[in-house]
Design a protein around this motif. Structure first.
Motif, short mmCIF file in Angstrom:
data_model
loop_
_atom_site.label_atom_id
_atom_site.label_comp_id
_atom_site.label_asym_id
_atom_site.label_seq_id
_atom_site.Cartn_x
_atom_site.Cartn_y
_atom_site.Cartn_z
N ALA A 109 0.84 -1.21 0.00
CA ALA A 109 0.00 0.00 0.00
C ALA A 109 0.87 1.25 0.00
CB ALA A 109 -0.92 0.00 1.21
N CYS A 110 1.91 1.26 0.84
CA CYS A 110 2.81 2.43 0.89
C CYS A 110 3.48 2.66 -0.44
CB CYS A 110 3.87 2.22 1.97
SG CYS A 110 3.23 2.30 3.64
N PHE A 111 3.92 1.59 -1.06
CA PHE A 111 4.58 1.71 -2.35
C PHE A 111 3.62 2.30 -3.38
CE2 PHE A 111 6.44 -0.50 -6.24
CZ PHE A 111 7.45 0.45 -6.39
N GLY A 112 2.37 1.86 -3.33
CA GLY A 112 1.38 2.38 -4.26
C GLY A 112 1.17 3.88 -4.11
N TYR A 113 1.12 4.37 -2.85
CA TYR A 113 0.96 5.79 -2.62
C TYR A 113 2.14 6.57 -3.21
CZ TYR A 113 -2.38 4.21 0.95
OH TYR A 113 -3.41 3.60 1.60
N MET A 114 3.34 6.05 -2.98
CA MET A 114 4.53 6.74 -3.47
C MET A 114 4.59 6.74 -5.00
SD MET A 114 6.08 8.01 -0.89
CE MET A 114 7.57 8.54 -1.75
N VAL A 115 4.25 5.62 -5.61
CA VAL A 115 4.28 5.53 -7.08
C VAL A 115 3.30 6.53 -7.68
CG1 VAL A 115 3.76 4.08 -9.07
CG2 VAL A 115 5.11 3.15 -7.18
N ASP A 116 2.11 6.62 -7.12
CA ASP A 116 1.11 7.55 -7.64
C ASP A 116 1.61 8.99 -7.57
OD1 ASP A 116 -0.60 5.47 -8.14
OD2 ASP A 116 -1.82 5.76 -6.34
N ALA A 117 2.20 9.35 -6.41
CA ALA A 117 2.68 10.72 -6.23
C ALA A 117 3.85 11.02 -7.17
CB ALA A 117 3.10 10.94 -4.78
N VAL A 118 4.76 10.06 -7.33
CA VAL A 118 5.92 10.26 -8.20
C VAL A 118 5.49 10.31 -9.66
CG1 VAL A 118 8.03 9.18 -9.06
CG2 VAL A 118 7.60 9.28 -6.60
N THR A 119 4.55 9.46 -10.04
CA THR A 119 4.08 9.44 -11.43
C THR A 119 3.55 10.81 -11.85
OG1 THR A 119 3.53 7.09 -11.32
CG2 THR A 119 2.44 8.37 -13.03
N ALA A 120 2.84 11.47 -10.95
CA ALA A 120 2.32 12.81 -11.25
C ALA A 120 3.46 13.80 -11.46
CB ALA A 120 1.40 13.28 -10.12
N CYS A 121 4.54 13.65 -10.69
CA CYS A 121 5.69 14.55 -10.85
C CYS A 121 6.42 14.29 -12.16
CB CYS A 121 6.65 14.37 -9.66
SG CYS A 121 6.01 15.01 -8.09
N VAL A 122 6.52 13.03 -12.55
CA VAL A 122 7.17 12.70 -13.82
C VAL A 122 6.34 13.24 -14.98
CG1 VAL A 122 7.84 10.80 -15.35
CG2 VAL A 122 8.36 10.67 -12.90
N ALA A 123 5.03 13.16 -14.86
CA ALA A 123 4.15 13.61 -15.93
C ALA A 123 4.29 15.11 -16.18
CB ALA A 123 2.70 13.27 -15.60
N THR A 124 4.61 15.88 -15.13
CA THR A 124 4.76 17.32 -15.29
C THR A 124 6.21 17.74 -15.52
OG1 THR A 124 4.93 17.60 -12.89
CG2 THR A 124 2.73 17.81 -13.88
N GLY A 125 7.13 16.78 -15.49
CA GLY A 125 8.53 17.08 -15.78
C GLY A 125 9.38 17.51 -14.62
N VAL A 126 8.81 17.55 -13.41
CA VAL A 126 9.62 17.97 -12.26
C VAL A 126 10.59 16.87 -11.86
CG1 VAL A 126 7.99 17.19 -10.47
CG2 VAL A 126 9.55 19.09 -10.00
N LEU A 127 10.25 15.62 -12.14
CA LEU A 127 11.15 14.49 -11.94
C LEU A 127 11.30 13.77 -13.28
CD1 LEU A 127 9.91 12.90 -8.56
CD2 LEU A 127 11.83 14.47 -8.90
N HIS A 128 12.46 13.19 -13.50
CA HIS A 128 12.70 12.42 -14.71
C HIS A 128 13.03 10.98 -14.33
CE1 HIS A 128 14.06 16.25 -17.11
NE2 HIS A 128 12.82 16.32 -16.65
N GLY A 129 12.50 10.03 -15.08
CA GLY A 129 12.85 8.64 -14.81
C GLY A 129 11.64 7.75 -14.69
N GLU A 130 11.91 6.50 -14.35
CA GLU A 130 10.86 5.49 -14.22
C GLU A 130 10.22 5.64 -12.84
OE1 GLU A 130 8.47 2.52 -13.56
OE2 GLU A 130 10.38 2.19 -12.51
N PRO A 131 8.91 5.89 -12.76
CA PRO A 131 8.26 6.20 -11.49
C PRO A 131 8.47 5.18 -10.38
CG PRO A 131 6.80 6.75 -13.29
CD PRO A 131 7.97 6.02 -13.89
N ARG A 152 10.95 3.10 -9.86
CA ARG A 152 12.32 3.17 -9.34
C ARG A 152 12.51 4.43 -8.49
NH1 ARG A 152 17.29 0.91 -11.44
NH2 ARG A 152 19.09 2.01 -10.60
N LEU A 153 12.00 5.55 -8.97
CA LEU A 153 12.10 6.79 -8.21
C LEU A 153 11.35 6.68 -6.88
CD1 LEU A 153 11.54 9.43 -11.03
CD2 LEU A 153 13.71 8.80 -9.94
N ALA A 154 10.18 6.04 -6.92
CA ALA A 154 9.39 5.90 -5.70
C ALA A 154 10.13 5.08 -4.66
CB ALA A 154 8.04 5.24 -6.04
#
Length: 226
Positions: free
Chosen positions: A127-149, A151-153
């Motif tokens: 569950a924790c991993f899912g929360y982090m992936v969702d939050a990171v995916t949104a950042c990757v989509a807007t370009g503030v983070l680069h990379g595979e969500p 792995r970043l999560a």
């Protein structure tokens, strides 16, 4: 020892299960260790026979996990509340990290049991991993983070988990008096560090001037400057 509980009527098994979970949770928090949660001890606290508890929990491990997940269910609600009405995904990611650490500190025994012991599968960890992936995916989509969500999560979650684990298990370290501000600092360091590092070629060690320039760029972006 508690007085013997009146035998449940047909269809009241759900109520007994809830009573067992509540009693076990109190015992766990009081003792600070899962060692106290034998099915017999919990049965005595509730006032029922041990076989009555076995009807709902086949083993001690199953009972312990159910007790801890009872508290852990609140983590999702806390993260959603922390991120509600936030439109910037990077700020939301930071709120997610703060909520995670704060939740761990509010439920140290459950956190220790669920997250600091080796297990093949953990609903809490998933569950924790899912929360982090969702939050990171949104950042990757807007370009503030680069990379595979995913792995970043994992990288960012490692930082949050490390902070929570140290605060819980190493209370004698020279922690600052204002833990909330300290948690904010950890979250900011992890977030800004990720934003800068994901713009670099993997394995490349930047010079100090590059790090400074990258950090300045991120700060200006967050402050709305060109």
């Amino acid at each position: 020892m508690s007085s013997r509980r009146v035998r449940a009527n047909p269809g009241e098994g759900g109520r007994l299960r809830e009573e067992v979970l509540l009693a076990a949770e109190r015992m766990l928090v009081e003792a600070g260790t899962e060692e106290v949660l034998t099915l017999r001890a919990v049965a005595e606290r509730v006032g029922v026979t041990t076989p009555s508890v076995y009807r709902h929990f086949a083993s001690k491990d199953e009972l312990v996990e159910a007790v801890c997940l009872r508290a852990w269910d609140g983590l999702g609600s806390r993260i959603r509340e922390a991120c509600a009405r936030l439109t910037d995904p990077f700020i939301a990611l930071g709120q997610c990290g703060r909520a995670y650490i704060r939740f761990a500190l509010d439920h140290p025994v459950q956190y220790r049991v669920l997250m600091l012991r080796r297990t093949e599968t953990s609903p809490a960890a998933e569950a924790c991993f899912g929360y982090m992936v969702d939050a990171v995916t949104a950042c990757v989509a807007t370009g503030v983070l680069h990379g595979e969500p995913r792995r970043l999560a994992l990288s960012l979650w490692s930082a949050m988990h490390g902070c929570a684990s140290l605060l819980i298990n190493q209370p004698s370290l020279p922690w600052p008096g204002d833990l909330d501000e300290f948690v904010n600092e950890v979250v900011r360091m992890a977030g800004f560090g990720a934003a800068v590092s994901t713009r670099l070629a993997r394995g490349r060690v930047p010079r100090s001037a590059e790090v400074t320039a990258g950090a300045d760029t991120m700060v200006n972006r967050m402050e709305g400057k060109k």
